[in-house]
Design a protein around this motif. Structure first.
Motif, mmCIF file in Angstrom:
data_model
loop_
_atom_site.group_PDB
_atom_site.id
_atom_site.type_symbol
_atom_site.label_atom_id
_atom_site.label_comp_id
_atom_site.label_asym_id
_atom_site.label_seq_id
_atom_site.Cartn_x
_atom_site.Cartn_y
_atom_site.Cartn_z
ATOM 1 N N ALA A 8 48.715 33.612 36.463
ATOM 2 C CA ALA A 8 48.565 34.798 35.611
ATOM 3 C C ALA A 8 48.279 34.379 34.170
ATOM 4 C CB ALA A 8 49.834 35.643 35.675
ATOM 5 N N ASP A 9 48.395 33.085 33.891
ATOM 6 C CA ASP A 9 48.159 32.576 32.538
ATOM 7 C C ASP A 9 46.864 31.770 32.481
ATOM 8 O OD1 ASP A 9 50.704 33.548 31.696
ATOM 9 O OD2 ASP A 9 51.620 31.846 32.720
ATOM 10 N N ALA A 10 46.389 31.539 31.258
ATOM 11 C CA ALA A 10 45.152 30.772 31.056
ATOM 12 C C ALA A 10 45.240 29.420 31.765
ATOM 13 C CB ALA A 10 44.902 30.582 29.568
ATOM 14 N N ILE A 11 44.108 28.970 32.299
ATOM 15 C CA ILE A 11 44.065 27.687 32.999
ATOM 16 C C ILE A 11 43.956 26.561 31.964
ATOM 17 C CG2 ILE A 11 42.715 26.256 34.600
ATOM 18 C CD1 ILE A 11 41.773 28.949 35.902
ATOM 19 N N ASP A 12 44.848 25.596 32.052
ATOM 20 C CA ASP A 12 44.822 24.437 31.153
ATOM 21 C C ASP A 12 43.937 23.381 31.811
ATOM 22 O OD1 ASP A 12 45.256 22.105 29.754
ATOM 23 O OD2 ASP A 12 47.417 22.428 29.533
ATOM 24 N N GLN A 13 42.656 23.397 31.448
ATOM 25 C CA GLN A 13 41.700 22.538 32.157
ATOM 26 C C GLN A 13 41.951 21.056 31.914
ATOM 27 O OE1 GLN A 13 37.593 24.063 32.259
ATOM 28 N NE2 GLN A 13 38.353 25.845 31.154
ATOM 29 N N ALA A 14 42.429 20.708 30.728
ATOM 30 C CA ALA A 14 42.719 19.293 30.451
ATOM 31 C C ALA A 14 43.855 18.806 31.350
ATOM 32 C CB ALA A 14 43.079 19.117 28.981
ATOM 33 N N ALA A 15 44.854 19.662 31.538
ATOM 34 C CA ALA A 15 45.990 19.273 32.392
ATOM 35 C C ALA A 15 45.550 19.170 33.844
ATOM 36 C CB ALA A 15 47.116 20.296 32.251
ATOM 37 N N ARG A 81 42.700 32.515 38.515
ATOM 38 C CA ARG A 81 43.398 33.464 37.656
ATOM 39 C C ARG A 81 43.608 34.821 38.313
ATOM 40 N NH1 ARG A 81 43.599 33.890 32.284
ATOM 41 N NH2 ARG A 81 44.948 35.606 32.916
ATOM 42 N N THR A 82 44.642 35.492 37.843
ATOM 43 C CA THR A 82 44.797 36.928 38.092
ATOM 44 C C THR A 82 45.008 37.588 36.736
ATOM 45 O OG1 THR A 82 47.173 36.626 38.372
ATOM 46 C CG2 THR A 82 45.839 36.731 40.384
ATOM 47 N N GLY A 83 44.927 38.905 36.732
ATOM 48 C CA GLY A 83 45.179 39.662 35.508
ATOM 49 C C GLY A 83 43.901 39.972 34.746
ATOM 50 N N ASP A 84 44.063 40.249 33.463
ATOM 51 C CA ASP A 84 42.932 40.670 32.622
ATOM 52 C C ASP A 84 42.288 39.458 31.969
ATOM 53 O OD1 ASP A 84 43.216 43.429 33.025
ATOM 54 O OD2 ASP A 84 44.939 43.436 31.677
ATOM 55 N N LEU A 85 40.978 39.326 32.139
ATOM 56 C CA LEU A 85 40.254 38.197 31.548
ATOM 57 C C LEU A 85 39.148 38.706 30.628
ATOM 58 C CD1 LEU A 85 41.579 36.923 34.178
ATOM 59 C CD2 LEU A 85 39.780 35.219 33.999
ATOM 60 N N ALA A 86 38.942 37.953 29.529
ATOM 61 C CA ALA A 86 37.887 38.285 28.568
ATOM 62 C C ALA A 86 36.639 37.460 28.888
ATOM 63 C CB ALA A 86 38.375 37.972 27.158
ATOM 64 N N ILE A 87 35.511 37.855 28.303
ATOM 65 C CA ILE A 87 34.271 37.100 28.477
ATOM 66 C C ILE A 87 34.519 35.651 28.040
ATOM 67 C CG2 ILE A 87 31.845 36.915 27.746
ATOM 68 C CD1 ILE A 87 32.641 39.463 29.424
ATOM 69 N N GLY A 88 34.065 34.715 28.875
ATOM 70 C CA GLY A 88 34.223 33.294 28.562
ATOM 71 C C GLY A 88 35.488 32.663 29.112
ATOM 72 N N ASP A 89 36.450 33.476 29.508
ATOM 73 C CA ASP A 89 37.686 32.912 30.072
ATOM 74 C C ASP A 89 37.406 32.210 31.397
ATOM 75 O OD1 ASP A 89 39.205 33.924 28.016
ATOM 76 O OD2 ASP A 89 40.189 35.486 29.217
ATOM 77 N N ALA A 90 38.164 31.161 31.672
ATOM 78 C CA ALA A 90 38.053 30.474 32.959
ATOM 79 C C ALA A 90 38.756 31.312 34.025
ATOM 80 C CB ALA A 90 38.699 29.100 32.874
ATOM 81 N N ALA A 91 37.988 31.720 35.041
ATOM 82 C CA ALA A 91 38.547 32.528 36.134
ATOM 83 C C ALA A 91 39.010 31.637 37.275
ATOM 84 C CB ALA A 91 37.496 33.510 36.638
ATOM 85 N N VAL A 92 38.294 30.539 37.478
ATOM 86 C CA VAL A 92 38.639 29.618 38.562
ATOM 87 C C VAL A 92 38.280 28.201 38.135
ATOM 88 C CG1 VAL A 92 36.416 30.086 39.719
ATOM 89 C CG2 VAL A 92 38.302 29.093 41.032
#
Lengths: 142, 78
Positions: A8-15, A81-92
């Motif tokens: 439900a939270d932003a994906i930490d791509q570096a992690a 991801r789940t929940g509300d995402l903005a343009i540019g957010d990582a969904a998967v």
């Protein structure tokens, strides 16, 4: 923690990329699916994702196991991801590590394609005007 | 027999609820969905998926008392 996760939270791509580290893997491929500002000719202002978490996690884990077996990838991960995402957010985010690049690319490609086909997650698009719509919604009754 | 029903995404909106519990004589998800459609403005079953107790199952799976039955539209992740 499962290698397939719903967040439900932003994906930490570096992690996530760090979690792919493996001394025997000479290749690490990652794919990030992001929210774009248009779809089928319409301007999209944001997306909303919903999932059936218990089934998404078990089906997602099956997809990752298949990718490891078919392509010999040493480590394969996916976060959606789940929940509300903005343009540019990582969904998967998908990451695959393997001894060589061909296997890593193939495994990552397999995972994103199968996740989109099989894992019970749904997206709803919001537009500048008019009601939001579910994508792939079941047809209305005539 | 009593079952718990879960609806997702557009089906949840059509049903007007995410969950319900129902006493039913339906032997399969197909029969159950037909019964639900008599009471709620749900779409035809074509293209929909069903899960029983958190596993994908076919529409003619034998239901048991206490099952959790989920009806889902075609998936659209990624």
């Amino acid at each position: 923690m499962s290698d397939f996760r719903i967040s439900a939270d932003a994906i930490d791509q570096a992690a996530e990329l760090a979690a792919l580290e493996d001394a025997a893997s000479g290749a690490a491929v990652c794919f990030c699916g992001r929210v774009r500002n248009h779809n089928e000719g319409r301007v999209v202002v944001r997306l909303e994702y919903e999932c059936y978490e218990e089934l998404a996690v078990s089906e997602g884990a099956r997809v990752l196991a298949e990718a490891r077996e078919r392509f010999g990838a040493s480590r394969v991960l996916c976060v959606h991801r789940t929940g509300d995402l903005a343009i540019g957010d990582a969904a998967v985010w998908v990451g695959a590590a393997a001894a060589h690049r061909n296997e890593a690319f193939a495994a990552a490609r397999y995972v994103i394609d199968e996740v989109k086909k099989r894992v019970p997650i749904w997206k709803r698009e919001h537009y500048p005007e008019g009601p939001a719509e579910w994508i792939n919604a079941a047809p209305s009754e005539a | 027999m009593r079952v718990r029903i879960d609806y997702f995404a557009v089906l949840r909106e059509r049903a007007g609820t995410a969950h319900e519990t129902l006493d039913t004589g339906a032997a399969t998800p197909r029969e159950l969905y037909r019964e639900l459609r008599e009471r709620r403005p749900l779409p035809p079953e074509t293209g929909l998926k069903v899960a029983v107790n958190d596993e994908f199952r076919h529409w003619d799976w034998a239901l048991a008392d206490g099952d959790r039955v989920a009806f889902m539209p075609p998936v659209a992740g990624g």
